[in-house]
Design an enzyme around this catalytic site. Structure first.
Site, PDB file in Angstrom:
ATOM      1  N   LYS A 261      29.308  26.100  36.028  1.00 47.58           N
ATOM      2  CA  LYS A 261      28.448  25.077  35.403  1.00 47.58           C
ATOM      3  C   LYS A 261      29.294  23.872  35.007  1.00 47.58           C
ATOM      4  O   LYS A 261      30.299  24.001  34.318  1.00 47.58           O
ATOM      5  CB  LYS A 261      27.768  25.684  34.167  1.00 47.58           C
ATOM      6  CG  LYS A 261      27.004  24.668  33.302  1.00 47.58           C
ATOM      7  CD  LYS A 261      26.323  25.339  32.101  1.00 47.58           C
ATOM      8  CE  LYS A 261      25.727  24.325  31.140  1.00 47.58           C
ATOM      9  NZ  LYS A 261      25.101  24.943  29.946  1.00 47.58           N
ATOM     10  N   ASP A 266      26.634  17.884  27.148  1.00 48.57           N
ATOM     11  CA  ASP A 266      25.290  18.429  26.929  1.00 48.57           C
ATOM     12  C   ASP A 266      24.745  17.939  25.586  1.00 48.57           C
ATOM     13  O   ASP A 266      25.021  18.520  24.543  1.00 48.57           O
ATOM     14  CB  ASP A 266      25.335  19.962  26.962  1.00 48.57           C
ATOM     15  CG  ASP A 266      23.949  20.574  26.843  1.00 48.57           C
ATOM     16  OD1 ASP A 266      22.954  19.807  26.908  1.00 48.57           O
ATOM     17  OD2 ASP A 266      23.854  21.812  26.699  1.00 48.57           O
ATOM     18  N   LYS A 273      20.035  18.126  20.846  1.00 48.32           N
ATOM     19  CA  LYS A 273      20.708  19.074  19.960  1.00 48.32           C
ATOM     20  C   LYS A 273      20.898  18.467  18.585  1.00 48.32           C
ATOM     21  O   LYS A 273      20.967  17.245  18.452  1.00 48.32           O
ATOM     22  CB  LYS A 273      22.103  19.390  20.523  1.00 48.32           C
ATOM     23  CG  LYS A 273      22.114  20.300  21.717  1.00 48.32           C
ATOM     24  CD  LYS A 273      23.550  20.623  22.104  1.00 48.32           C
ATOM     25  CE  LYS A 273      23.588  21.524  23.323  1.00 48.32           C
ATOM     26  NZ  LYS A 273      23.061  22.874  23.095  1.00 48.32           N
ATOM     27  N   ASP A 284      31.039  21.769  28.094  1.00 52.20           N
ATOM     28  CA  ASP A 284      29.959  22.452  28.809  1.00 52.20           C
ATOM     29  C   ASP A 284      30.199  22.438  30.327  1.00 52.20           C
ATOM     30  O   ASP A 284      29.366  22.898  31.099  1.00 52.20           O
ATOM     31  CB  ASP A 284      28.603  21.802  28.451  1.00 52.20           C
ATOM     32  CG  ASP A 284      27.463  22.803  28.481  1.00 52.20           C
ATOM     33  OD1 ASP A 284      27.737  24.016  28.406  1.00 52.20           O
ATOM     34  OD2 ASP A 284      26.295  22.368  28.592  1.00 52.20           O
ATOM     35  N   ASP A 343      17.254  21.403  26.953  1.00 58.17           N
ATOM     36  CA  ASP A 343      18.576  21.861  26.551  1.00 58.17           C
ATOM     37  C   ASP A 343      18.988  23.123  27.323  1.00 58.17           C
ATOM     38  O   ASP A 343      20.151  23.511  27.301  1.00 58.17           O
ATOM     39  CB  ASP A 343      18.593  22.109  25.042  1.00 58.17           C
ATOM     40  CG  ASP A 343      20.000  22.245  24.504  1.00 58.17           C
ATOM     41  OD1 ASP A 343      20.946  21.920  25.253  1.00 58.17           O
ATOM     42  OD2 ASP A 343      20.153  22.656  23.335  1.00 58.17           O
ATOM     43  N   GLU A 345      19.607  23.512  30.380  1.00 57.46           N
ATOM     44  CA  GLU A 345      19.781  22.741  31.619  1.00 57.46           C
ATOM     45  C   GLU A 345      20.694  23.437  32.625  1.00 57.46           C
ATOM     46  O   GLU A 345      20.519  23.291  33.832  1.00 57.46           O
ATOM     47  CB  GLU A 345      20.343  21.351  31.271  1.00 57.46           C
ATOM     48  CG  GLU A 345      21.860  21.259  31.017  1.00 57.46           C
ATOM     49  CD  GLU A 345      22.327  22.049  29.804  1.00 57.46           C
ATOM     50  OE1 GLU A 345      21.497  22.328  28.916  1.00 57.46           O
ATOM     51  OE2 GLU A 345      23.518  22.415  29.750  1.00 57.46           O
ATOM     52  N   ARG A 347      21.142  26.417  33.725  1.00 59.87           N
ATOM     53  CA  ARG A 347      20.576  27.368  34.700  1.00 59.87           C
ATOM     54  C   ARG A 347      19.992  26.670  35.923  1.00 59.87           C
ATOM     55  O   ARG A 347      19.932  27.256  36.995  1.00 59.87           O
ATOM     56  CB  ARG A 347      19.548  28.272  33.996  1.00 59.87           C
ATOM     57  CG  ARG A 347      18.419  27.524  33.341  1.00 59.87           C
ATOM     58  CD  ARG A 347      17.689  28.395  32.327  1.00 59.87           C
ATOM     59  NE  ARG A 347      18.484  28.576  31.101  1.00 59.87           N
ATOM     60  CZ  ARG A 347      18.201  29.488  30.158  1.00 59.87           C
ATOM     61  NH1 ARG A 347      17.159  30.286  30.313  1.00 59.87           N
ATOM     62  NH2 ARG A 347      18.953  29.588  29.079  1.00 59.87           N
TER      63      ARG A 347
END
Ligand code: BES
Ligand code: ZN
Ligand code: ZN
Length: 493
Positions: A261, A266, A273, A284, A343, A345, A347
């Site tokens: 990833k 993020d 967030k 991230d 959030d 994201e 996946r």
């Protein structure tokens, strides 16, 4: 860090590190009266070889110094203690301004297991423990400098074999690759947008048998990679997908796909967030960072497997074009998912890559991601979660990880929870019920994109990818977990 290997009689340095087991009469490799005297002086300062403790001893009127570093009780010994004990010793050496440190390698009979593994672990502990990210700091003269050279000092010339040189060289290469991965994740978010990450990845093609291809927005559109595109749509920085390929010099035994990833920041997107702690979301992309690190290592070794690395990069931002809760994303394999929280994201990037990776017909597919906060709740910040369909590889990762000081724990992937992802508008929702098995339902979502019959393992590194306080051989910041475990796994295939 420079690494050298020499026999004791050729050593002319000033600071020497020796290991000691708690309960032994002498440090390892310093037998006889000399060792007993050192141990007695150390004991006067309550040092008996306890794990994580060190004792600094001055010999011959302060001319040379010995740092004795504790391995703890023999019965409790684990190879990872060598990394910790070495890192502790080098911290001590730093404090006394040592630039070059000798490290006494014990004899075969003094250690359980293979001596080259012991030496390799010491080298890793040294390189990883001395790592620092100081690019943005003004140097201060009163701060200790990192040790620049480690000399492995062998009492017994027989132990200084070609195999020893190889093992040490390989572990040093692995540790340097981890430092590279740490640098990527420690880098602030704005200087590392997706295109910059791609540029860094392209640089990896210079060494060894590595090819790198970058797929930009137009090509991702053609391919139908809706996951990467929609997650990247809220940022001015366009997303991209990096595909690295390593080809072995001889016959390939297996094809492995490793996916990471790569969210370069993020913010959560429109499902933004809370601001507290958001700064850590620069890491991230640690999964993708470990994929790039893995290829850095692959540039200097020969392993008998073909390795594909897929690193999808995007910035998750709430700009005007951003994806919205309620949107439906169509992924590379045609499956659609209803977005509930922008959030969640990561996946979507992984979904595209798992489907694409499956077309490469791998005998093993691994994905690595800082995927769920739920994983940190479940396993804390030192254990990564393993989920997947390849039970043998899961067990292998757990045991290799233990040797490497990278810890994994398996979570189930039960079909019974698949119903949590039921959607009224798409093939599935992208998340389950709030507060219920978030790491597992993320795994179940990913499973939908893994091709029929492809052995697959998902590694959620949300906890261990980053350490707030630092531990023995990982200073505060990015850790580079699980790069070393995957590297050793690949080597052993
Ligand atoms: N990058 C985060 C996961 C994360 C959280 C990593 C904490 C490291 C530390 C991920 O994109 C995310 O935000 N996940 C959400 C999913 C939720 C909305 C279902 C989470 O875990 O809160
Ligand atoms: Zn997120
Ligand atoms: Zn994320």
């Amino acid at each position: 860090m420079r690494i050298n290997l020499i026999v004791k009689k050729n050593w002319t340095g000033k600071v020497l590190v020796a290991f000691m087991f708690d309960g032994d009469k002498t440090p390892l490799a310093i037998p006889g009266d000399e060792g007993k005297t050192l141990a007695a002086v150390a004991a006067g300062e309550k040092f008996t070889g306890q794990f994580r403790k060190t004792s600094l001893l001055r010999c011959e009127a302060g001319e040379s110094k010995v740092i004795v570093t504790g391995l703890g009780k023999r019965a409790e010994f684990e190879p990872d203690r060598v990394r910790s004990a070495t890192a502790r010793a080098l911290k001590r050496a730093e404090e006394i301004g040592a630039e070059s440190v000798g490290l006494l390698v014990p004899d075969n009979k003094d250690v359980r297991g293979d001596l080259s593994e012991f030496a390799a672990a010491a080298v890793e502990g040294a390189i990883l423990g001395e790592y620092r990210f100081e690019k943005y700091k003004t140097p201060k003269s009163d701060e200790p400098k990192a040790v620049a050279e480690l000399v492995l000092v062998f009492m017994n010339p027989k132990n200084l074999s070609a195999a020893m040189h190889r093992a040490v060289g390989d572990s040093a290469a692995r540790a340097e690759a981890v430092c590279f991965a740490r640098d990527l994740a420690n880098e602030p978010p704005s200087p590392k947008p997706p295109e910059k990450m791609a540029e860094i990845a392209l640089g990896l093609a210079k060494k060894g048998r590595i090819a790198v291809k970058v797929m930009h927005k137009a090509e991702l559109e053609k391919l139908g990679m809706g996951g990467i595109l929609r997650v990247g749509a809220g940022s001015h920085q366009p997303p991209c997908l990096v595909h690295l390929t390593y080809t072995p010099s001889g016959k390939s035994k297996k094809t492995v796909v490793v996916i990471g990833k790569g969210i370069t920041f993020d913010s959560g997107g429109l499902s933004i967030k809370p601001s507290q702690g958001m700064e850590t979301m620069k890491d991230d992309m640690a999964g993708a960072g470990s994929v790039l690190g893995l290829f850095k290592w692959l540039g200097s070794v020969d392993v008998p497997v073909t390795v594909h690395g897929l690193a999808p990069f995007a910035e998750n931002m709430p700009g005007g074009g951003a994806q919205k809760p309620g949107d439906v994303i169509r992924h590379y394999n045609g499956k659609t998912a209803e977005v509930i929280s922008t959030d969640a994201e990561g996946r979507h990037l992984l979904a595209d890559c798992l489907a694409y990776g499956s077309t490469l017909k791998p005998g093993l597919m691994i994905d690595v991601a800082t995927l769920t906060g739920a994983c940190v709740v479940a396993l804390g910040d030192e254990y990564s979660a393993l989920l997947g369909t390849d039970e043998r590889m899961i067990n292998r990762l757990i045991s290799v990880g233990k040797q490497q000081g990278e810890f994994f724990w398996q979570l189930p992937l039960p079909d019974r929870y698949r119903s949590h992802l039921k959607s009224n508008v798409a093939d599935m929702k992208h998340i389950g019920k709030p507060g219920v098995a978030g790491t597992i339902t993320a795994g179940l979502f990913l499973k939908e994109f893994v091709g029929e019959g492809v052995p697959w393992v998902h590694i959620d590194i949300a906890g261990p990818s980053f350490t707030k306080e630092g531990w023995d051989y990982a200073p505060a910041g990015a850790t580079g977990v699980p790069l070393r475990t995957i590297a050793v796994l690949l080597k052993g295939l």
